[in-house]
Enzyme design. Structure first.
Site, PDB file in Angstrom:
ATOM      1  N   HIS A 258      27.475   3.870  25.913  1.00 45.34           N
ATOM      2  CA  HIS A 258      27.669   5.241  26.392  1.00 45.34           C
ATOM      3  C   HIS A 258      27.774   5.264  27.925  1.00 45.34           C
ATOM      4  CE1 HIS A 258      26.876   9.694  26.064  1.00 45.34           C
ATOM      5  NE2 HIS A 258      26.537   9.490  27.328  1.00 45.34           N
ATOM      6  N   GLU A 259      26.818   4.648  28.593  1.00 47.01           N
ATOM      7  CA  GLU A 259      26.827   4.657  30.069  1.00 47.01           C
ATOM      8  C   GLU A 259      28.010   3.844  30.601  1.00 47.01           C
ATOM      9  OE1 GLU A 259      24.983   6.741  31.576  1.00 47.01           O
ATOM     10  OE2 GLU A 259      23.744   7.200  29.829  1.00 47.01           O
TER      11      GLU A 259
ATOM     12  N   ASP B 132      26.500  16.079  28.373  1.00 43.54           N
ATOM     13  CA  ASP B 132      27.879  15.792  28.813  1.00 43.54           C
ATOM     14  C   ASP B 132      28.830  16.859  28.289  1.00 43.54           C
ATOM     15  OD1 ASP B 132      26.980  13.382  29.867  1.00 43.54           O
ATOM     16  OD2 ASP B 132      27.486  12.258  28.056  1.00 43.54           O
TER      17      ASP B 132
HETATM   18 ZN    ZN Z   1      26.518  10.735  28.904  1.00 47.32          ZN
END
Ligand code: ZN
Length: 270
Positions: free
Chosen positions: A60-61, A136
């Site tokens: 994800h990062e 997000d």
């Molecule tokens: Zn994120």
């Protein structure tokens, strides 16, 4: 860049505390860096995360970081970590080259794409979506809505479509306070959705085109937990990272601070 005077004061105070705790006679650059990380991203948090979840967080990062690198209009990643900080399980921290007061359309689209890059990476690699992307998604949607309703950056043109009340769900304002018709509300929804869809597709395409680097970066994150700009540069050049380059761990017994990573000027992707 991106910090207010009060932010800077907080950082310097925090750095002075860190320096005093370690009996430094003066505040070092390292104290300042650690203080900045703590103020911007929240204190590190010791929680036990399964290997499976760690892997998802790493991808994800890495997804955010890749997009920030691949889209020239937006800020590059300064540091990325899968160490939990504040309320976040991982943080991608980008630094603007200078203070910025105007937000160009291309940059908005780039930022939305970057925000969606985390979940896009999860989807590509694991063919699964997790709840980790909720912040997000919220920020990406908010940005897209402002492009349409406040900044005249869509097919609807330069009409202010906001309302006094900031309560908004996907562009559909609270009925009594909005200043446009049902028909327009529908168009706003469509415009916002169109922006989000095209940015999500762009994120997935960019990640798929650079899937080797995405894997390498995620593996490096799992190994080192935190990557600085230097290490990211080497990864993007296709180099391998040596084990001894692991950065100094930051002490984590400090009180938890609410992550300030949400603000746009200090973009931290949770
Ligand atoms: Zn994120």
């Amino acid at each position: 860049p991106g910090m207010s005077g009060a932010d800077l004061e907080n950082v310097v105070n925090e750095a002075a505390l860190l320096a005093a705790r370690e009996d430094h006679s003066m505040i070092t650059m390292e104290d300042l860096e650690r203080a900045k990380d703590k103020i911007v991203m929240g204190a590190e948090r010791k929680i036990i995360i399964s290997d499976e979840e760690k892997k998802i967080i790493a991808y994800h990062e890495a997804g955010h970081t890749m997009i920030q690198e691949l889209i020239p209009e937006i800020d590059n990643t300064h540091m990325v970590t899968i160490v939990s900080r504040g309320r976040a399980l991982g943080v991608t921290y980008s630094l603007p080259a200078e203070d910025m007061y105007l937000y160009a359309r291309k940059r908005c689209l780039g930022d939305i794409t970057g925000l969606l890059g985390g979940q896009a990476a999860e989807k590509i690699v694991f063919d699964e979506l997790t709840s980790g992307a909720s912040n997000d998604i919220e920020r990406a949607t908010d940005l897209a809505r402002r492009m349409v309703c406040d900044w005249g950056m869509s097919e609807l043109g330069p009409i202010s479509l906001g309302s006094k009340d900031e309560e908004v769900f996907l562009g559909r304002e609270i009925v009594q306070s909005r200043n446009h018709s049902d028909q327009t509300a529908l168009k706003i929804d469509q415009e916002v959705r169109g922006i989000i869809d095209s940015c999500r597709n762009r994120a997935e395409t960019l990640l798929q085109q650079n899937i080797d680097i995405l894997h390498a970066m995620s593996n490096a994150l799992l190994e080192f937990e935190t990557l600085d700009r230097d290490q990211l540069d080497r990864l993007f050049r296709g180099e391998k990272l040596e084990p001894e380059e692991m950065p100094e761990p930051v002490s984590s017994d400090e009180e938890q601070r609410i992550a300030r990573a949400d603000s746009l000027s200090m973009k931290g992707f949770l």
